[in-house]
Design a protein around this motif. Structure first.
Motif, PDB file in Angstrom:
ATOM      1  N   TYR A 191      -8.701  -8.066  -0.035  1.00 30.68           N
ATOM      2  CA  TYR A 191      -8.921  -6.668  -0.388  1.00 30.68           C
ATOM      3  C   TYR A 191      -7.662  -6.040  -0.981  1.00 30.68           C
ATOM      4  N   SER A 192      -7.872  -5.109  -1.886  1.00 27.92           N
ATOM      5  CA  SER A 192      -6.779  -4.461  -2.595  1.00 27.92           C
ATOM      6  C   SER A 192      -5.862  -3.703  -1.642  1.00 27.92           C
ATOM      7  N   THR A 193      -4.595  -3.689  -1.968  1.00 26.17           N
ATOM      8  CA  THR A 193      -3.639  -2.909  -1.168  1.00 26.17           C
ATOM      9  C   THR A 193      -3.836  -1.409  -1.375  1.00 26.17           C
ATOM     10  N   LEU A 194      -4.647  -1.030  -2.376  1.00 26.06           N
ATOM     11  CA  LEU A 194      -4.956   0.384  -2.594  1.00 26.06           C
ATOM     12  C   LEU A 194      -6.210   0.821  -1.842  1.00 26.06           C
ATOM     13  N   ASP A 195      -6.892  -0.130  -1.223  1.00 34.06           N
ATOM     14  CA  ASP A 195      -8.103   0.151  -0.455  1.00 34.06           C
ATOM     15  C   ASP A 195      -7.704   0.738   0.904  1.00 34.06           C
ATOM     16  N   LEU A 196      -7.912   2.041   1.092  1.00 38.81           N
ATOM     17  CA  LEU A 196      -7.460   2.711   2.309  1.00 38.81           C
ATOM     18  C   LEU A 196      -8.170   2.178   3.545  1.00 38.81           C
ATOM     19  N   GLY A 197      -9.462   1.861   3.429  1.00 35.59           N
ATOM     20  CA  GLY A 197     -10.206   1.317   4.567  1.00 35.59           C
ATOM     21  C   GLY A 197      -9.639  -0.018   5.008  1.00 35.59           C
ATOM     22  N   ALA A 198      -9.391  -0.898   4.040  1.00 38.39           N
ATOM     23  CA  ALA A 198      -8.818  -2.211   4.364  1.00 38.39           C
ATOM     24  C   ALA A 198      -7.398  -2.073   4.897  1.00 38.39           C
ATOM     25  N   THR A 199      -6.663  -1.088   4.374  1.00 36.65           N
ATOM     26  CA  THR A 199      -5.296  -0.864   4.845  1.00 36.65           C
ATOM     27  C   THR A 199      -5.277  -0.457   6.315  1.00 36.65           C
ATOM     28  N   SER A 208       0.830  -1.206   0.000  1.00 33.11           N
ATOM     29  CA  SER A 208       0.000   0.000   0.000  1.00 33.11           C
ATOM     30  C   SER A 208       0.863   1.254   0.000  1.00 33.11           C
ATOM     31  N   ALA A 209       2.057   1.138   0.597  1.00 31.22           N
ATOM     32  CA  ALA A 209       2.976   2.283   0.647  1.00 31.22           C
ATOM     33  C   ALA A 209       3.805   2.404  -0.627  1.00 31.22           C
ATOM     34  N   ALA A 267     -17.031  -1.229  -4.275  1.00 34.85           N
ATOM     35  CA  ALA A 267     -15.722  -1.126  -4.928  1.00 34.85           C
ATOM     36  C   ALA A 267     -15.206  -2.458  -5.463  1.00 34.85           C
ATOM     37  N   TYR A 268     -15.855  -3.577  -5.109  1.00 34.82           N
ATOM     38  CA  TYR A 268     -15.394  -4.877  -5.587  1.00 34.82           C
ATOM     39  C   TYR A 268     -16.462  -5.579  -6.433  1.00 34.82           C
ATOM     40  N   SER A 269     -17.455  -4.838  -6.877  1.00 31.24           N
ATOM     41  CA  SER A 269     -18.494  -5.411  -7.724  1.00 31.24           C
ATOM     42  C   SER A 269     -18.120  -5.218  -9.185  1.00 31.24           C
ATOM     43  N   THR A 300     -18.700  -4.372   5.382  1.00 29.37           N
ATOM     44  CA  THR A 300     -20.100  -4.109   5.055  1.00 29.37           C
ATOM     45  C   THR A 300     -20.215  -3.136   3.890  1.00 29.37           C
ATOM     46  N   LEU A 301     -19.452  -2.050   3.946  1.00 30.28           N
ATOM     47  CA  LEU A 301     -19.485  -1.054   2.865  1.00 30.28           C
ATOM     48  C   LEU A 301     -19.037  -1.663   1.538  1.00 30.28           C
ATOM     49  N   ARG A 302     -18.026  -2.514   1.593  1.00 25.51           N
ATOM     50  CA  ARG A 302     -17.514  -3.111   0.361  1.00 25.51           C
ATOM     51  C   ARG A 302     -18.461  -4.157  -0.215  1.00 25.51           C
ATOM     52  N   ALA A 303     -19.344  -4.696   0.619  1.00 24.54           N
ATOM     53  CA  ALA A 303     -20.273  -5.738   0.154  1.00 24.54           C
ATOM     54  C   ALA A 303     -21.546  -5.165  -0.443  1.00 24.54           C
TER      55      ALA A 303
END
Length: 430
Positions: free
Chosen positions: A283-291, A88-89, A180-182, A172-175
Motif C-alpha cells: 500500500y502507498s505511503t500516502l494512504d492514510l488508512g494503511a499508514t 508518509s511523513a 484507490a488501487y484499481s 476490504t475498502l481498498r479491494a
C-alpha cells in the motif's frame, strides 16, 4: 485464490487438531501423576515423560530457533513498517558517493557493534530502512528484551487486536471495485505513487503448482504456531477439561484461520500476483488508512518482540546454562549478543516472507505435525502396553492418522525449505 484459501483452511484445521491433541496428553499426564508431582507445563516436560530426557534438548533447541527466526522476521517487518511511516511523513534519503556507517554502542562483550547502514545519508533519521532497523533495535527492541517482568506488555495485545481488525477493514475498502488501487480513475487513486512492481498483476503470476503450495504451507505453519504453549494453556484454563480445551482450540483456530484467509483473499483481489510477503508493504505511503495500520501493527510487534525475546532467552539458557545459575552479567551479555546478531541479519535480509517461510518449513512443521503426533503414538503405545488403555478401532485409526501427519510434516519440511530457498535465491530454476 480459491485453491490457496482451501489449502490454508485445511492446514489450519490440522493445526487445531494437534493443538488439542497436546491438551489431551497433558490431561493424561495429570491423571497418572500424584498430587506431589509437579504439573506438566511445557512441551519439554511432555517429551521427557513420553520420549526421554536424553533427547529433550532437541525440543529446547527447536523452541530457541523458532523464537529467534520469528524475532528476525519481526525486525525486518518493523524496519519496513517504520520506513514506510517515515516516507508518509515526507522524509527521504539522499544518495551520496562515499560509504557511511552507523555506530552504536551495544557493547557486546566489551566490544562495539558496528553496523554498515548504506551509502546514503538520510535527511530524516527514519528515512533509511537500515538506519531504521538499527535504531529500532537500539531504542526499542533491546530495552524490551532486558525487561525482567512482562506485565507492562499486556496492554499491547489490545492494540494488536485493534490493529488487526482495522487492517482487515482498510484492506476490504481498498479491494472494492473502483477503489484507490484499481485501474479505474477516481478522486483518490494511489497507483501512480507505487513502484511498477507493486502494481496489481492479474493473469500473469498465479498459483504455480507445487512451488507456491509449499511456500504457502510454510507460511501457514508460522501463522498457526502456538503449540509450544499448549500445555500451559490447558493447565491455566478455568475449570479445565479436555472438552473445554477442545472448544478453546476450535474457536481460537477458527477465528485465526478465517480472518487470515479473508485478509489473504482481499489482498489478492487488490494486488493479485504482486502481493508482497508483508502485505502492508503493497500500500502507498500516502494512504492514510494503511499508514495508521502500519503504526498500530508496529507497536503490536514491538510488544510481541518482548514476549518472544523472553522465550528465546529462556530456551538459550536451558541449552547452555542448563541447571547453572543465570547471573545478571550473563543475562545482559546474552541479550546483547542475541539482539545484535538478529539486527545484523535483519540488515542483510529484506524479505520477511523468506524468513517466515523458512522458519515455518523447518520448526513450524515440527511443532504442528511431527512432535504432537510422535508424543501421541508413544503415549498410546505405552498405555496399551500396560493395560490402562484398550486398543479400540477408533484408536487404531487415530494412530494411523498421526503416522500420516508425521510423514506429511517431514515431506512439507523438505519441500518447503527447498522451494523457499530456490524461490528467493534461484527463481530461474523453477
Amino acid at each position: 485464490m480459491i485453491p490457496a484459501v482451501a489449502i490454508f483452511l485445511t492446514l489450519g484445521s490440522i493445526s487445531a487438531y494437534t493443538f488439542h491433541l497436546l491438551g489431551r496428553l497433558v490431561q493424561v499426564a495429570d491423571s497418572e501423576s500424584s498430587e506431589s508431582d509437579s504439573k506438566v507445563m511445557s512441551l519439554g516436560q511432555l517429551w521427557d515423560r513420553e520420549i526421554g530426557e536424553s533427547t529433550s534438548y532437541l525440543v529446547t533447541l527447536a523452541i530457541f530457533l523458532v523464537a529467534y527466526c520469528t524475532c528476525l522476521a519481526y525486525s525486518i517487518v518493523l524496519g519496513d513498517t517504520f520506513t514506510s511511516l517515515a516516507s508518509s511523513a515526507g522524509l527521504k534519503a539522499r544518495v551520496i558517493s562515499e560509504m557511511h556507517v552507523l555506530v552504536f554502542s551495544v557493547n557486546v562483550f566489551n566490544s562495539i557493534l558496528v553496523i554498515f547502514v548504506s551509502s546514503t545519508i538520510p535527511q530524516g533519521i527514519m528515512a533509511s530502512r537500515r538506519a531504521n532497523v538499527a535504531a529500532i533495535s537500539l531504542l526499542g527492541i533491546y530495552p524490551l528484551c532486558t525487561l525482567k517482568s512482562l506485565a507492562a506488555l499486556k496492554p499491547i495485545s489490545v492494540i494488536g487486536n485493534i490493529g488487526l481488525l482495522m487492517t482487515a477493514g482498510v484492506m476490504t475498502l481498498r479491494a472494492l471495485p473502483g477503489g484507490a488501487y484499481s485501474a479505474a480513475s477516481g478522486a483518490t487513486n494511489y497507483l501512480s505513487t507505487l513502484p511498477t512492481g507493486l502494481h496489481p498483476s492479474f493473469g500473469v503470476i498465479g498459483l504455480k503448482g507445487p512451488k507456491s503450495v509449499f511456500v504457502l504451507s510454510s507460511m501457514a505453519a508460522t501463522a498457526f504456531l502456538i503449540h509450544m504453549a499448549a500445555p500451559e494453556f490447558y493447565q491455566t484454563l478455568e475449570n479445565k477439561s479436555v472438552k473445554r480445551f477442545g472448544i478453546l482450540s476450535a474457536t481460537g483456530f477458527a477465528g485465526v484461520v478465517l480472518l487470515s484467509a479473508y485478509m489473504m483473499a482481499v489482498g489478492f483481489l487488490t494486488f493479485g500476483g504482486a502481493c508482497k510477503g508483508m502485505i502492508l508493504n503493497n500500500y502507498s505511503t500516502l494512504d492514510l488508512g494503511a499508514t495508521l495500520c502500519r503504526f498500530l501493527m508496529g507497536v503490536s510487534l514491538l510488544g510481541s518482540y518482548g514476549i518472544l525475546g523472553n522465550i528465546m532467552k529462556g530456551a538459550f539458557f536451558q541449552l547452555l546454562q542448563k541447571k547453572k545459575e543465570v547471573t545478571e552479567s550473563v543475562r545482559m551479555n546474552s541479550t546483547r549478543m542475541l539482539v545484535g546478531s538478529i539486527t545484523a541479519l535483519a540488515l542483510l535480509l529484506e524479505d520477511a516472507g523468506f524468513v517466515v517461510s523458512l522458519s515455518g518449513a523447518t520448526f513450524g512443521t515440527a511443532f504442528i505435525y511431527i512432535i504432537p503426533s510422535l508424543l501421541f503414538l508413544k503415549s498410546t503405545a505405552r498405555r496399551v502396553g500396560n493395560g490402562s488403555m484398550s486398543a479400540t478401532t477408533s484408536l487404531k485409526i487415530e494412530r494411523m492418522w498421526n503416522r500420516f501427519l508425521i510423514a506429511l510434516g517431514a515431506f512439507l519440511t523438505a519441500a518447503g525449505v527447498s522451494m523457499t530457498v530456490m524461490n528467493s535465491f534461484f527463481p530461474h530454476m523453477l
